[in-house]
Design an enzyme around this catalytic site. Sequence first.
Site, PDB file in Angstrom:
ATOM      1  N   GLY A 157       6.509  -6.472  -0.491  1.00  8.77           N
ATOM      2  CA  GLY A 157       5.826  -6.393   0.792  1.00  8.77           C
ATOM      3  C   GLY A 157       6.767  -6.796   1.900  1.00  8.77           C
ATOM      4  O   GLY A 157       7.999  -6.739   1.745  1.00  8.77           O
ATOM      5  N   LYS A 209      -2.648  -8.164  -7.856  1.00  9.68           N
ATOM      6  CA  LYS A 209      -3.478  -8.105  -6.649  1.00  9.68           C
ATOM      7  C   LYS A 209      -3.079  -6.875  -5.868  1.00  9.68           C
ATOM      8  O   LYS A 209      -1.952  -6.774  -5.379  1.00  9.68           O
ATOM      9  CB  LYS A 209      -3.279  -9.362  -5.784  1.00  9.68           C
ATOM     10  N   CYS A 239      10.270   1.379   2.325  1.00 13.85           N
ATOM     11  CA  CYS A 239      11.177   0.247   2.553  1.00 13.85           C
ATOM     12  C   CYS A 239      12.615   0.711   2.690  1.00 13.85           C
ATOM     13  O   CYS A 239      13.430   0.059   3.318  1.00 13.85           O
ATOM     14  CB  CYS A 239      11.058  -0.727   1.393  1.00 13.85           C
ATOM     15  N   GLU A 297      10.661  -8.216  -3.375  1.00 16.97           N
ATOM     16  CA  GLU A 297      11.101  -6.900  -2.905  1.00 16.97           C
ATOM     17  C   GLU A 297      10.547  -6.744  -1.504  1.00 16.97           C
ATOM     18  O   GLU A 297       9.354  -6.499  -1.330  1.00 16.97           O
ATOM     19  CB  GLU A 297      10.575  -5.814  -3.837  1.00 16.97           C
ATOM     20  N   LEU A 298      11.416  -6.882  -0.502  1.00 15.62           N
ATOM     21  CA  LEU A 298      10.930  -7.058   0.860  1.00 15.62           C
ATOM     22  C   LEU A 298      11.360  -5.901   1.768  1.00 15.62           C
ATOM     23  O   LEU A 298      11.694  -4.813   1.313  1.00 15.62           O
ATOM     24  CB  LEU A 298      11.411  -8.415   1.382  1.00 15.62           C
ATOM     25  N   ARG A 349       6.080  -0.418 -11.508  1.00 15.46           N
ATOM     26  CA  ARG A 349       7.388  -1.086 -11.578  1.00 15.46           C
ATOM     27  C   ARG A 349       7.227  -2.517 -12.088  1.00 15.46           C
ATOM     28  O   ARG A 349       8.009  -3.009 -12.887  1.00 15.46           O
ATOM     29  CB  ARG A 349       8.014  -1.088 -10.182  1.00 15.46           C
ATOM     30  N   ALA A 374      -3.102  -3.934  -2.859  1.00 13.28           N
ATOM     31  CA  ALA A 374      -3.185  -3.920  -1.394  1.00 13.28           C
ATOM     32  C   ALA A 374      -4.582  -3.423  -1.038  1.00 13.28           C
ATOM     33  O   ALA A 374      -5.088  -2.481  -1.660  1.00 13.28           O
ATOM     34  CB  ALA A 374      -2.118  -2.991  -0.804  1.00 13.28           C
ATOM     35  N   TRP A 411       0.815  -1.223   0.000  1.00 16.91           N
ATOM     36  CA  TRP A 411       0.000   0.000   0.000  1.00 16.91           C
ATOM     37  C   TRP A 411       0.842   1.264   0.000  1.00 16.91           C
ATOM     38  O   TRP A 411       0.360   2.338  -0.342  1.00 16.91           O
ATOM     39  CB  TRP A 411      -0.905   0.046   1.230  1.00 16.91           C
ATOM     40  N   ASN A 412       2.147   1.191   0.361  1.00 13.06           N
ATOM     41  CA  ASN A 412       2.837   2.447   0.681  1.00 13.06           C
ATOM     42  C   ASN A 412       3.183   3.302  -0.527  1.00 13.06           C
ATOM     43  O   ASN A 412       3.299   4.520  -0.416  1.00 13.06           O
ATOM     44  CB  ASN A 412       4.073   2.157   1.534  1.00 13.06           C
TER      45      ASN A 412
HETATM   46  N1  LIG Z   1      11.630  -3.685  -1.249  1.00  9.30           N
HETATM   47  C1  LIG Z   1      10.713  -2.905  -1.798  1.00  9.30           C
HETATM   48  O1  LIG Z   1      10.809  -2.480  -2.966  1.00  9.30           O
HETATM   49  C2  LIG Z   1       9.494  -2.530  -0.985  1.00  9.30           C
HETATM   50  C3  LIG Z   1       8.696  -1.488  -1.461  1.00  9.30           C
HETATM   51  C4  LIG Z   1       7.567  -1.144  -0.722  1.00  9.30           C
HETATM   52  C5  LIG Z   1       7.262  -1.815   0.450  1.00  9.30           C
HETATM   53  N2  LIG Z   1       8.060  -2.829   0.871  1.00  9.30           N
HETATM   54  C6  LIG Z   1       7.772  -3.521   2.113  1.00  9.30           C
HETATM   55  O2  LIG Z   1       6.370  -3.763   2.233  1.00  9.30           O
HETATM   56  C7  LIG Z   1       6.004  -3.709   3.615  1.00  9.30           C
HETATM   57  C8  LIG Z   1       4.845  -2.749   3.788  1.00  9.30           C
HETATM   58  O3  LIG Z   1       3.794  -3.079   2.918  1.00  9.30           O
HETATM   59  P1  LIG Z   1       2.548  -3.948   3.415  1.00  9.30           P
HETATM   60  O4  LIG Z   1       2.180  -3.591   4.806  1.00  9.30           O
HETATM   61  O5  LIG Z   1       1.513  -3.874   2.357  1.00  9.30           O
HETATM   62  O6  LIG Z   1       3.203  -5.418   3.423  1.00  9.30           O
HETATM   63  P2  LIG Z   1       2.437  -6.814   3.557  1.00  9.30           P
HETATM   64  O7  LIG Z   1       3.490  -7.835   3.390  1.00  9.30           O
HETATM   65  O8  LIG Z   1       1.567  -6.853   4.736  1.00  9.30           O
HETATM   66  O9  LIG Z   1       1.458  -6.846   2.274  1.00  9.30           O
HETATM   67  C9  LIG Z   1       2.001  -6.731   0.978  1.00  9.30           C
HETATM   68  C10 LIG Z   1       1.004  -7.323  -0.008  1.00  9.30           C
HETATM   69  O10 LIG Z   1       0.853  -8.709   0.295  1.00  9.30           O
HETATM   70  C11 LIG Z   1      -0.507  -9.010   0.557  1.00  9.30           C
HETATM   71  N3  LIG Z   1      -0.528 -10.063   1.564  1.00  9.30           N
HETATM   72  C12 LIG Z   1      -0.500  -9.930   2.906  1.00  9.30           C
HETATM   73  N4  LIG Z   1      -0.516 -11.136   3.506  1.00  9.30           N
HETATM   74  C13 LIG Z   1      -0.559 -12.054   2.495  1.00  9.30           C
HETATM   75  C14 LIG Z   1      -0.609 -13.475   2.439  1.00  9.30           C
HETATM   76  N5  LIG Z   1      -0.586 -14.215   3.552  1.00  9.30           N
HETATM   77  N6  LIG Z   1      -0.643 -14.076   1.220  1.00  9.30           N
HETATM   78  C15 LIG Z   1      -0.643 -13.338   0.099  1.00  9.30           C
HETATM   79  N7  LIG Z   1      -0.608 -11.985   0.071  1.00  9.30           N
HETATM   80  C16 LIG Z   1      -0.573 -11.370   1.265  1.00  9.30           C
HETATM   81  C17 LIG Z   1      -1.115  -7.717   1.012  1.00  9.30           C
HETATM   82  O11 LIG Z   1      -2.516  -7.724   0.789  1.00  9.30           O
HETATM   83  C18 LIG Z   1      -0.399  -6.725   0.103  1.00  9.30           C
HETATM   84  O12 LIG Z   1      -1.014  -6.705  -1.164  1.00  9.30           O
HETATM   85  C19 LIG Z   1       7.227  -3.246   4.368  1.00  9.30           C
HETATM   86  O13 LIG Z   1       7.907  -4.344   4.929  1.00  9.30           O
HETATM   87  C20 LIG Z   1       8.085  -2.630   3.271  1.00  9.30           C
HETATM   88  O14 LIG Z   1       9.469  -2.658   3.576  1.00  9.30           O
HETATM   89  C21 LIG Z   1       9.194  -3.196   0.191  1.00  9.30           C
HETATM   90  O1  LIG Z   2       8.988   1.679  -0.246  1.00  9.77           O
HETATM   91  C1  LIG Z   2       9.849   1.562  -1.094  1.00  9.77           C
HETATM   92  C2  LIG Z   2       9.766   2.275  -2.395  1.00  9.77           C
HETATM   93  O2  LIG Z   2      10.389   1.460  -3.316  1.00  9.77           O
HETATM   94  C3  LIG Z   2      10.259   3.669  -2.240  1.00  9.77           C
HETATM   95  S1  LIG Z   2      11.232   4.321  -3.521  1.00  9.77           S
HETATM   96  O3  LIG Z   2      10.509   5.517  -4.030  1.00  9.77           O
HETATM   97  O4  LIG Z   2      11.402   3.312  -4.585  1.00  9.77           O
HETATM   98  O5  LIG Z   2      12.511   4.685  -2.918  1.00  9.77           O
END
Ligand SMILES: NC(=O)c1ccc[n+]([C@@H]2O[C@H](COP(=O)([O-])OP(=O)(O)OC[C@H]3O[C@@H](n4cnc5c(N)ncnc54)[C@H](O)[C@@H]3O)[C@@H](O)[C@H]2O)c1
Ligand SMILES: O=C[C@H](O)CS(=O)(=O)O
Length: 503
Positions: A247, A193, A303, A269-270, A178, A195, A169-170
């Site tokens: 996520g 899918k 992230c 991407e975690l 992307r 958020a 969602w962020n």
């Molecule tokens: N590395 C990157 O590029 C990047 C970018 C943005 C956000 N993030 C990470 O994402 C996290 C924040 O986002 P969030 O709160 O939406 O994360 P989240 O892992 O809770 O959810 C991410 C996505 O996965 C889905 N999801 C949740 N539980 C699931 C399950 N059991 N099975 C399948 N899908 C499921 C959610 O509905 C959402 O669409 C932070 O940890 C952040 O660091 C990483």
């Molecule tokens: O949350 C992570 C995003 O990828 C932020 S960025 O704009 O790509 O740095």
Amino acid sequence: MTEATLEAPRGVGRRTTRIHGHDVPTGIHIGGRWVDLDATFEVTDPATGSAFAMVSDASETEALQALDAAVNAQHAWGSLNPRRRARLLRDAHDLVRERADAFIDVMVVESGKPRAEAAAEFELSVGFFEWAIEQVGHLHGDFGPGSNPGYRVVTSLQPIGPSLLITPWNFPMLMGARKMSAALAAGCTLVVKSAQQTPFTIALLVQALQDAGVPDGVVNLIHTTRSDTASTALLADRRLKKLSFTGSTAVGAHLLTLAAQHITHSSMELGGNAPFIVLDDADVDLAVREAVVCKFRNAGQACVAANRIILHRDIADEFTAKFTAAVETLKVGPGFADGVQMGPMISAQQRQRIDQLVRGAVAEGAELLTGGKAVPGEGFFYEPTVLRGVDRSSRLSCGELFGPVAVLYTVDSVAEAIEFANDTEYGLSAYLFTRDISRAVRIGEELECGMVGVNRGIMADPVAPFGGTKASGLGREGGDQGVKEFLEAHYIALTIDDERAQW
Ligand SMILES: NC(=O)c1ccc[n+]([C@@H]2O[C@H](COP(=O)([O-])OP(=O)(O)OC[C@H]3O[C@@H](n4cnc5c(N)ncnc54)[C@H](O)[C@@H]3O)[C@@H](O)[C@H]2O)c1
Ligand SMILES: O=C[C@H](O)CS(=O)(=O)O
């Protein structure tokens, strides 16, 4: 709950909701049709704390119908001349640009971020489409001699196939753009899918792709409160060939166990726990400016946000005083308000989590330099907060904060800074401030992560490989790898008669 009737005519009967003056589809999108389901869920405006719209809530039945559509469309889309695919993506890109205000306004409403940040996210998102389009025409293979006479080595890059894209969602537009731009450029059909907190920005993206003429079934969208059951069903289906997830590390790890069933090609991407290192020779004023952005962009819900601000003792007092003063000037408020620099957190739960972490740290002896409590009134606002004196083994230090809380640490040497920076399961991004570039390169090479910002707090760029090591993920998005994450090398050993062909 009645299942979706997929007979709905294309575009006719499509339900929309009005968000800040823009009509946005409320249904899921399968096989080129918007389908409104009886099952729905509320979407909340984080700036008010109130629901502002309803959206269809797909079950695993609809998730598998979306996969059916993607599978049926895969051969034609993957076989389409790459430059034809590029033209369709260019048309979609142009439509997205024409609809900029809709994307930006909807992002503000559903994610809460300030409009200026949403506008920056819009530009970055469009940049990923442009980058993927520029690459499509160059996705050539290779032809060359084998190690011995009698054959030639012919390689081509082929689309992996129907892909499941799961976004957080962020950064609702950026994460979708992307992944979708890379998958589509590579010739993969997809099920995205969203958020559940931010379904509408992705819906606008799907609408633009449909309006640009991307064939039915190539792009499919599901919204759901049942992510686990939907993903479990999709990853149990061997017709799904690719998973691209962004996520949390915990969910990513769970999905990888599901992907193992059929060895589904996966990109992850975690989470992150970024060190932000300010050395004794740094430009402290620059470091302060960049730390404020790196920490408080999107209310710290990024992230790559600075999670641990690591200060060399020689500059710690100066940085702390200037940084705290700068944080106290941040204007917090609703995303559409003039001059707002930080919006709300995404939910009451996330805000409560942050508040508990801050209170716990203070209870354990940390010093609160500014902030430290929820902003009273509607919405999920939390004061920009600065702490120091936090134990390096605490949850604040070891976990991903994902909120508007800066934690300052002091070290006595570069060696101690590097050791502390690397003392984490994560390895997404790091930041390093020094005037000595040779020093920056040498230290940067020692940091265990995918990306290092030297004298800058923001480094996202479509031309650069975005991603992490260790528990921060697998693979990269953007750069020269992003599109290739959706391609497989295909090798033909082409037998020829080298002898007979002599002249
Ligand atoms: N590395 C990157 O590029 C990047 C970018 C943005 C956000 N993030 C990470 O994402 C996290 C924040 O986002 P969030 O709160 O939406 O994360 P989240 O892992 O809770 O959810 C991410 C996505 O996965 C889905 N999801 C949740 N539980 C699931 C399950 N059991 N099975 C399948 N899908 C499921 C959610 O509905 C959402 O669409 C932070 O940890 C952040 O660091 C990483
Ligand atoms: O949350 C992570 C995003 O990828 C932020 S960025 O704009 O790509 O740095």
